[in-house]
Design a protein around this motif. Sequence first.
Motif, mmCIF file in Angstrom:
data_model
loop_
_atom_site.group_PDB
_atom_site.id
_atom_site.type_symbol
_atom_site.label_atom_id
_atom_site.label_comp_id
_atom_site.label_asym_id
_atom_site.label_seq_id
_atom_site.Cartn_x
_atom_site.Cartn_y
_atom_site.Cartn_z
ATOM 1 N N PHE A 237 0.867 -1.181 0.000
ATOM 2 C CA PHE A 237 0.000 0.000 0.000
ATOM 3 C C PHE A 237 0.896 1.221 0.000
ATOM 4 C CE2 PHE A 237 -3.397 2.902 1.350
ATOM 5 C CZ PHE A 237 -4.395 2.470 0.485
ATOM 6 N N PHE A 238 0.550 2.212 -0.832
ATOM 7 C CA PHE A 238 1.457 3.329 -1.071
ATOM 8 C C PHE A 238 0.814 4.662 -0.697
ATOM 9 C CE2 PHE A 238 2.164 0.199 -4.637
ATOM 10 C CZ PHE A 238 3.223 -0.452 -4.019
ATOM 11 N N GLY A 239 1.671 5.575 -0.200
ATOM 12 C CA GLY A 239 1.219 6.919 0.147
ATOM 13 C C GLY A 239 2.300 7.935 -0.128
ATOM 14 N N GLU A 240 1.947 9.212 -0.001
ATOM 15 C CA GLU A 240 2.916 10.280 -0.259
ATOM 16 C C GLU A 240 4.028 10.295 0.783
ATOM 17 O OE1 GLU A 240 3.218 12.174 -2.751
ATOM 18 O OE2 GLU A 240 1.292 12.128 -3.792
ATOM 19 N N GLU A 241 3.677 9.924 2.015
ATOM 20 C CA GLU A 241 4.662 9.958 3.102
ATOM 21 C C GLU A 241 4.628 8.613 3.840
ATOM 22 O OE1 GLU A 241 4.574 10.282 6.741
ATOM 23 O OE2 GLU A 241 6.769 10.361 6.535
ATOM 24 N N SER A 242 5.792 8.017 4.019
ATOM 25 C CA SER A 242 5.869 6.625 4.454
ATOM 26 C C SER A 242 5.217 6.372 5.809
ATOM 27 C CB SER A 242 7.338 6.188 4.484
ATOM 28 O OG SER A 242 7.433 4.798 4.694
ATOM 29 N N ASP A 243 5.580 7.159 6.813
ATOM 30 C CA ASP A 243 5.038 6.922 8.153
ATOM 31 C C ASP A 243 3.537 7.200 8.207
ATOM 32 O OD1 ASP A 243 7.495 6.128 9.111
ATOM 33 O OD2 ASP A 243 8.021 8.098 9.922
ATOM 34 N N ALA A 244 3.096 8.209 7.455
ATOM 35 C CA ALA A 244 1.672 8.555 7.462
ATOM 36 C C ALA A 244 0.836 7.431 6.860
ATOM 37 C CB ALA A 244 1.447 9.860 6.704
ATOM 38 N N ALA A 246 1.649 4.303 6.720
ATOM 39 C CA ALA A 246 1.710 3.169 7.645
ATOM 40 C C ALA A 246 0.735 3.348 8.804
ATOM 41 C CB ALA A 246 3.129 2.991 8.161
ATOM 42 N N ASP A 247 0.650 4.576 9.335
ATOM 43 C CA ASP A 247 -0.272 4.858 10.433
ATOM 44 C C ASP A 247 -1.720 4.652 9.992
ATOM 45 O OD1 ASP A 247 1.840 5.479 12.089
ATOM 46 O OD2 ASP A 247 1.656 7.657 11.825
ATOM 47 N N TYR A 269 -2.561 -10.131 15.718
ATOM 48 C CA TYR A 269 -1.499 -9.495 14.932
ATOM 49 C C TYR A 269 -0.942 -8.302 15.710
ATOM 50 C CZ TYR A 269 0.895 -7.651 10.786
ATOM 51 O OH TYR A 269 1.844 -7.211 9.896
ATOM 52 N N GLN A 270 0.371 -8.180 15.747
ATOM 53 C CA GLN A 270 1.047 -7.179 16.565
ATOM 54 C C GLN A 270 1.727 -6.115 15.704
ATOM 55 O OE1 GLN A 270 0.776 -7.201 19.906
ATOM 56 N NE2 GLN A 270 -0.446 -9.094 19.773
ATOM 57 N N LYS A 271 1.866 -4.927 16.300
ATOM 58 C CA LYS A 271 2.514 -3.822 15.591
ATOM 59 C C LYS A 271 3.961 -4.147 15.234
ATOM 60 C CE LYS A 271 2.564 0.588 14.215
ATOM 61 N NZ LYS A 271 3.970 0.919 14.058
ATOM 62 N N ASN A 272 4.644 -4.916 16.075
ATOM 63 C CA ASN A 272 6.042 -5.244 15.748
ATOM 64 C C ASN A 272 6.142 -6.141 14.514
ATOM 65 O OD1 ASN A 272 5.039 -7.518 17.053
ATOM 66 N ND2 ASN A 272 6.955 -7.994 18.085
ATOM 67 N N GLN A 273 5.104 -6.957 14.260
ATOM 68 C CA GLN A 273 5.082 -7.756 13.027
ATOM 69 C C GLN A 273 4.958 -6.843 11.813
ATOM 70 O OE1 GLN A 273 1.840 -10.426 14.932
ATOM 71 N NE2 GLN A 273 2.619 -11.641 13.228
ATOM 72 N N PHE A 274 4.096 -5.847 11.933
ATOM 73 C CA PHE A 274 3.891 -4.887 10.854
ATOM 74 C C PHE A 274 5.179 -4.103 10.586
ATOM 75 C CE2 PHE A 274 2.252 -0.703 9.348
ATOM 76 C CZ PHE A 274 1.493 -1.130 8.268
ATOM 77 N N ILE A 285 5.259 -4.026 1.700
ATOM 78 C CA ILE A 285 5.697 -2.775 1.083
ATOM 79 C C ILE A 285 4.598 -1.745 1.322
ATOM 80 C CG2 ILE A 285 6.604 -1.651 -0.960
ATOM 81 C CD1 ILE A 285 7.359 -4.316 -2.104
ATOM 82 N N VAL A 286 4.673 -1.116 2.477
ATOM 83 C CA VAL A 286 3.732 -0.073 2.872
ATOM 84 C C VAL A 286 4.568 1.170 3.085
ATOM 85 C CG1 VAL A 286 1.987 0.653 4.546
ATOM 86 C CG2 VAL A 286 2.203 -1.768 3.937
ATOM 87 N N SER A 287 4.574 2.062 2.099
ATOM 88 C CA SER A 287 5.594 3.108 2.105
ATOM 89 C C SER A 287 5.288 4.191 1.093
ATOM 90 C CB SER A 287 6.953 2.482 1.764
ATOM 91 O OG SER A 287 6.953 2.023 0.412
ATOM 92 N N ASP A 288 6.223 5.157 1.012
ATOM 93 C CA ASP A 288 6.177 6.141 -0.056
ATOM 94 C C ASP A 288 6.753 5.536 -1.333
ATOM 95 O OD1 ASP A 288 9.009 6.239 0.097
ATOM 96 O OD2 ASP A 288 8.982 7.993 1.412
#
Length: 343
Positions: A237-244, A246-247, A269-274, A285-288
Amino acid sequence: MELGIGMFGDLQHNKAGQIQPAKQRLQEIIEEVKLMDELGLDFFGIGEHHREDYVVSVPEIVLAAAATVTKNIKLGSAVSVLSSSDPVKLYQSFATIDLISNGRVELTAGRGSFIESFPLFGQNLNDYHELFEEKLDLLLKINTENPITWKGKFRPALNKQKILPRAVNDKLNIWIAVGGTPESVERAARLGLPVIFAIIGGSPSQFKPLFDYYKEVYQHYNHDLDKLQVGVHMHCFFGEESDAVADYYYPLYAAQMDRVGASRGWPAYQKNQFDYGRSKNGALIVSDANEAVDKILQMQELFGLTRFSAHMDVGAPSHKEMMKSIELYGNKIAPKVRAALKS
């Protein structure tokens, strides 16, 4: 390397637990595929499920609709559950869409990761392996012979029977989808069929021995190496800003992992897995755009890919965010990946 998108047709769940209307999601999918075509992406694949959290139980119907609003993109299943399908009807359906789309249709056959279709269509899970072997044999024979004479254990025999209509060029492009079993890899390679690996957890590098095994067996049976096709299917999943991005995406993704996991005895499912999945060594691949380009090229270098499939609707992001993700993939990620591979 072809760059495309796979989907399963996940349905949104609101905070009250209500599920998105199927009508709405199906119409959104057609809009999304139309955008993929306009952006010049290479292919679209839609999976088959028979659960309330997925909208698509008959991929060929969705593909037929998509064929009427697209011009260039390849259209295929991701996957068709061959074990619980009738190969004759499956071939006829995909051949029909191939004619409608002027030869843009593919069929990806697999055993499926869920078992709901077996009791639904009267199949016995004890025959899991035999069903796939026999039905794949019949499907491949239909694809190359007409009329056909065939006899098996699980289906009435065919005696000099014509299977109509025929696909464009009288043959469908058939892929095999595999998870992580050497048996599935060996079968695809022995038959000389293109293979797509579902890499949806852990570290992709763990799959390298299976890719090597596929190529070794493929060569052993004297198949033409110039025709070897291997792909991966990874959650993206893709966005303009990586952390945003992902959140935004983590709650949706985690909720779907938990819905699937509930029927399989998985822990929550845990955040550390993500976070590990999003790391350089992980399978998400969840990023910019820039991070996505780097990771896709990393997969190509590791495996020698001819196809990369971004599975983009896990957890059912909103249609608006899906369209943004597709736009980024088509306008920024795909051009940079293609340019890097040409250099």
